[in-house]
Design an enzyme around this catalytic site. Sequence first.
Site, short mmCIF file in Angstrom:
data_model
loop_
_atom_site.label_atom_id
_atom_site.label_comp_id
_atom_site.label_asym_id
_atom_site.label_seq_id
_atom_site.Cartn_x
_atom_site.Cartn_y
_atom_site.Cartn_z
N ARG A 108 -13.43 -37.55 -37.15
CA ARG A 108 -13.68 -36.20 -37.67
C ARG A 108 -13.80 -36.22 -39.19
O ARG A 108 -14.61 -35.51 -39.77
CB ARG A 108 -12.57 -35.22 -37.26
CG ARG A 108 -12.53 -34.93 -35.77
CD ARG A 108 -13.65 -34.02 -35.27
NE ARG A 108 -14.85 -34.62 -34.79
CZ ARG A 108 -15.05 -35.29 -33.66
NH1 ARG A 108 -14.08 -35.53 -32.83
NH2 ARG A 108 -16.24 -35.74 -33.35
N GLU B 27 -17.13 -37.62 -39.92
CA GLU B 27 -18.12 -36.57 -39.65
C GLU B 27 -18.14 -35.54 -40.78
O GLU B 27 -19.22 -35.10 -41.22
CB GLU B 27 -17.78 -35.91 -38.32
CG GLU B 27 -18.72 -34.80 -37.90
CD GLU B 27 -18.29 -34.20 -36.59
OE1 GLU B 27 -19.15 -34.08 -35.70
OE2 GLU B 27 -17.10 -33.82 -36.44
N SER C 179 -10.71 -40.69 -58.48
CA SER C 179 -9.88 -41.86 -58.26
C SER C 179 -9.12 -41.78 -56.95
O SER C 179 -8.57 -40.74 -56.59
CB SER C 179 -8.88 -42.01 -59.41
OG SER C 179 -7.99 -43.08 -59.16
#
Length: 156
Positions: free
Chosen positions: A96, A99, A122
Amino acid sequence: MVHAQFDPTSREELAIAAVEAKIAKDLSWQQIADAAGYSPAFVTAAVLGQHPLPPRAADTVAGLLGLGDDAALLLQTIPTRGSIPAGVPTDPTIYRFYEMLQVYGTTLKALIHEQFGDGIISAINFKLDVRKVPDPDGGYRAVVTLDGKYLPTVPF
């Protein structure tokens, strides 16, 4: 002395043993983090092989989990970071996030660069927080905060 770990196998094996001990002792990541004196995100990442722990925290975590002195030393080594194998992740939770970056990655890049200029966020000077909050429509929502220092690109 600080040591680097170049073979991820030993840290992976330690992570497996640590999670098994965590389950056997019925401990939460929050409890382990509280004992170590650092955030749950940092301690969890360290125990799972992504960060070194400072000596006192490593000793505390190894002791709490019953892992021994060798584990405490190994928890202090600088690991080879990156726990996701090459390719598309198959774990549903990790996927997820993959995605989300597939959908919103270019949007994040555009908004960050518009606000900050050319550079990166960073992952070293970084904080991560995960919170569970009620959803007004029922159930819960996960609030994930990624807080990294902005590092501008410097011409040379």
